[in-house]
Design a protein around this motif. Structure first.
Motif, PDB file in Angstrom:
ATOM      1  N   VAL A  39       0.985  75.751 -38.921  1.00  0.00           N
ATOM      2  CA  VAL A  39       1.442  76.957 -37.915  1.00  0.00           C
ATOM      3  C   VAL A  39       1.290  78.228 -38.782  1.00  0.00           C
ATOM      4  O   VAL A  39       1.352  78.598 -39.762  1.00  0.00           O
ATOM      5  N   VAL A  40       0.863  79.199 -37.864  1.00  0.00           N
ATOM      6  CA  VAL A  40       0.806  80.606 -38.087  1.00  0.00           C
ATOM      7  C   VAL A  40       1.890  81.296 -37.408  1.00  0.00           C
ATOM      8  O   VAL A  40       2.035  81.053 -36.020  1.00  0.00           O
ATOM      9  N   ALA A  41       2.416  81.919 -38.079  1.00  0.00           N
ATOM     10  CA  ALA A  41       3.825  82.695 -37.423  1.00  0.00           C
ATOM     11  C   ALA A  41       4.024  84.387 -38.183  1.00  0.00           C
ATOM     12  O   ALA A  41       3.636  84.342 -39.343  1.00  0.00           O
ATOM     13  N   LYS A  42       4.535  85.172 -37.328  1.00  0.00           N
ATOM     14  CA  LYS A  42       5.124  86.369 -37.899  1.00  0.00           C
ATOM     15  C   LYS A  42       6.584  86.245 -38.759  1.00  0.00           C
ATOM     16  O   LYS A  42       7.181  85.383 -37.958  1.00  0.00           O
ATOM     17  N   VAL A  43       6.587  86.574 -39.710  1.00  0.00           N
ATOM     18  CA  VAL A  43       7.795  86.755 -40.327  1.00  0.00           C
ATOM     19  C   VAL A  43       8.592  87.912 -40.446  1.00  0.00           C
ATOM     20  O   VAL A  43       7.963  88.946 -40.973  1.00  0.00           O
ATOM     21  N   GLY A  44       9.863  87.985 -40.177  1.00  0.00           N
ATOM     22  CA  GLY A  44      10.508  89.324 -40.435  1.00  0.00           C
ATOM     23  C   GLY A  44      12.054  88.968 -40.978  1.00  0.00           C
ATOM     24  O   GLY A  44      12.461  87.689 -40.889  1.00  0.00           O
ATOM     25  N   ILE A  45      12.597  89.888 -41.544  1.00  0.00           N
ATOM     26  CA  ILE A  45      13.951  89.663 -41.906  1.00  0.00           C
ATOM     27  C   ILE A  45      14.622  90.975 -41.890  1.00  0.00           C
ATOM     28  O   ILE A  45      14.393  92.232 -41.853  1.00  0.00           O
ATOM     29  N   VAL A  46      15.791  90.726 -41.215  1.00  0.00           N
ATOM     30  CA  VAL A  46      16.893  91.785 -40.904  1.00  0.00           C
ATOM     31  C   VAL A  46      18.180  91.469 -41.831  1.00  0.00           C
ATOM     32  O   VAL A  46      18.580  90.576 -42.035  1.00  0.00           O
ATOM     33  N   LEU A  47      18.438  92.822 -42.641  1.00  0.00           N
ATOM     34  CA  LEU A  47      19.493  92.923 -43.655  1.00  0.00           C
ATOM     35  C   LEU A  47      20.656  93.552 -43.293  1.00  0.00           C
ATOM     36  O   LEU A  47      20.256  94.775 -42.985  1.00  0.00           O
ATOM     37  N   ASP A  48      21.544  93.110 -43.405  1.00  0.00           N
ATOM     38  CA  ASP A  48      22.867  93.626 -43.087  1.00  0.00           C
ATOM     39  C   ASP A  48      23.110  94.617 -44.202  1.00  0.00           C
ATOM     40  O   ASP A  48      22.846  94.501 -45.525  1.00  0.00           O
ATOM     41  N   ILE A  49      23.252  95.927 -43.871  1.00  0.00           N
ATOM     42  CA  ILE A  49      23.604  97.042 -44.817  1.00  0.00           C
ATOM     43  C   ILE A  49      24.841  97.592 -44.968  1.00  0.00           C
ATOM     44  O   ILE A  49      25.076  98.881 -44.742  1.00  0.00           O
ATOM     45  N   PHE A  76       3.186  81.651 -44.398  1.00  0.00           N
ATOM     46  CA  PHE A  76       3.237  81.367 -42.944  1.00  0.00           C
ATOM     47  C   PHE A  76       2.472  82.613 -41.932  1.00  0.00           C
ATOM     48  O   PHE A  76       2.023  82.237 -41.004  1.00  0.00           O
ATOM     49  N   ASP A  77       2.789  83.908 -42.474  1.00  0.00           N
ATOM     50  CA  ASP A  77       2.677  84.971 -41.749  1.00  0.00           C
ATOM     51  C   ASP A  77       1.041  85.209 -41.502  1.00  0.00           C
ATOM     52  O   ASP A  77       0.152  84.647 -42.139  1.00  0.00           O
ATOM     53  N   ASP A  78       0.555  85.705 -40.312  1.00  0.00           N
ATOM     54  CA  ASP A  78      -0.760  85.830 -39.996  1.00  0.00           C
ATOM     55  C   ASP A  78      -1.480  86.846 -40.790  1.00  0.00           C
ATOM     56  O   ASP A  78      -2.571  86.706 -40.956  1.00  0.00           O
ATOM     57  N   ASN A  79      -0.685  87.733 -41.349  1.00  0.00           N
ATOM     58  CA  ASN A  79      -1.296  88.674 -42.103  1.00  0.00           C
ATOM     59  C   ASN A  79      -0.609  88.897 -43.631  1.00  0.00           C
ATOM     60  O   ASN A  79      -0.947  89.945 -44.370  1.00  0.00           O
ATOM     61  N   GLY A  80       0.281  87.983 -43.892  1.00  0.00           N
ATOM     62  CA  GLY A  80       0.839  87.933 -45.290  1.00  0.00           C
ATOM     63  C   GLY A  80       1.715  89.002 -45.565  1.00  0.00           C
ATOM     64  O   GLY A  80       2.174  89.362 -46.574  1.00  0.00           O
ATOM     65  N   THR A  81       2.362  89.566 -44.525  1.00  0.00           N
ATOM     66  CA  THR A  81       3.310  90.565 -44.529  1.00  0.00           C
ATOM     67  C   THR A  81       4.599  90.136 -44.041  1.00  0.00           C
ATOM     68  O   THR A  81       4.619  89.483 -42.933  1.00  0.00           O
ATOM     69  N   PHE A 146       9.119  84.112 -36.676  1.00  0.00           N
ATOM     70  CA  PHE A 146      10.352  83.586 -37.337  1.00  0.00           C
ATOM     71  C   PHE A 146      11.298  84.776 -38.129  1.00  0.00           C
ATOM     72  O   PHE A 146      10.488  85.265 -39.131  1.00  0.00           O
ATOM     73  N   ILE A 147      12.438  84.762 -37.628  1.00  0.00           N
ATOM     74  CA  ILE A 147      13.335  86.148 -38.089  1.00  0.00           C
ATOM     75  C   ILE A 147      14.572  85.522 -38.758  1.00  0.00           C
ATOM     76  O   ILE A 147      15.093  84.555 -38.519  1.00  0.00           O
ATOM     77  N   ILE A 148      14.567  85.926 -40.080  1.00  0.00           N
ATOM     78  CA  ILE A 148      15.702  85.640 -41.026  1.00  0.00           C
ATOM     79  C   ILE A 148      16.786  86.582 -40.908  1.00  0.00           C
ATOM     80  O   ILE A 148      16.128  87.749 -41.366  1.00  0.00           O
ATOM     81  N   PHE A 149      17.805  86.401 -40.523  1.00  0.00           N
ATOM     82  CA  PHE A 149      18.801  87.555 -40.246  1.00  0.00           C
ATOM     83  C   PHE A 149      20.043  87.096 -41.423  1.00  0.00           C
ATOM     84  O   PHE A 149      20.874  86.198 -41.184  1.00  0.00           O
TER      85      PHE A 149
END
Length: 240
Positions: A39-49, A76-81, A146-149
């Motif tokens: 699987v190739v996926a974009k990965v993001g994280i949303v951080l409560d501040i 996972f990510d398509d460009n490792g970011t 794939f978003i981690i919140f």
């Protein structure tokens, strides 16, 4: 002699492995177990501040979370970011983080950034809408997201409408509740009706710093495979 040389080389490899390398190995094991290696996926994280998160920012816990999730993005990510957002009543979309620049990311890019609104109250829909905008308008390429919140308690009820509307988008929302709140709204995610596919999951970790990398990766990626299958069946994402 050859065997001794091989053993010595292996020992040297173990010595020079960085924490991010070790975590990437653990992510790889999890991906293999869950049949996600292709699987190739974009990965993001949303951080409560919000205000209640202040201690976790200052004691290094949030930096550690970013580093742990970066290992997922690196495999996972398509460009490792790893794409990053923070939010309280306002939100900020921050520079993406990579293996080259993750050291002191939270201190340099968040705590020292006076343009970021921080330690107020929570309001999730605006940052969620920005996540959707990035991946469906600015980068409309059909790659799964794939978003981690990360949230430490209390989300506003309108997030249900955002998640329901976003169920036709190639985005999976993995909410992670940390701390002692009851997380009443987030616990209802799995039973929400009216969605094309189940596009969200919630896990609760009292003390995220006390959870091993193996346990964290296993729980984070627990429902992503079933969403991928359902999203492909509904043609929300392309079949590989």
């Amino acid at each position: 002699m050859k065997a001794d040389a091989s053993e010595a080389a292996a020992a040297v490899e173990e010595i020079v492995l960085t924490p991010i390398d070790l975590r990437k190995k653990l992510v790889q094991i999890t991906l293999e177990k869950k049949k996600l290696t292709h699987v190739v996926a974009k990965v993001g994280i949303v951080l409560d501040i919000t205000g209640s998160m202040q201690a976790l920012y200052k004691n290094g816990t949030v930096q550690e979370v970013v580093e742990r999730i970066l290992a997922v993005a690196s495999k996972f990510d398509d460009n490792g970011t790893l794409d990053v957002w923070v939010y309280d009543t306002h939100f900020s979309r921050l520079p993406s983080v990579t293996e080259r620049d993750f050291v002191d990311y939270v201190q340099n890019k968040i705590l020292n950034n006076h343009e970021i609104h921080k330690f107020g109250r929570n309001n999730e829909p605006p940052v969620m809408e920005d996540v959707i905008r990035k991946y469906t308008v600015e980068e409309d390429d059909g790659i799964p997201v794939f978003i981690i919140f990360i949230n430490d308690g209390g989300v506003v009820k309108p997030i249900k409408k955002v998640i329901t509307a976003a169920s036709v988008q190639p985005i999976f929302w993995q909410f992670v509740g940390i701390g002692q709140s009851d997380f009443e709204v987030l616990k209802q995610l799995d039973t929400m009706e009216g969605r094309v596919v189940d596009n969200a999951n919630f896990i609760h970790l009292d003390d995220i710093a006390a959870v091993s990398d193996e346990q964290l990766y296993d729980q984070l990626l627990n429902e992503f495979p079933s969403w991928l299958m359902a999203a492909k069946e509904k043609r929300i994402i392309r079949s590989s």
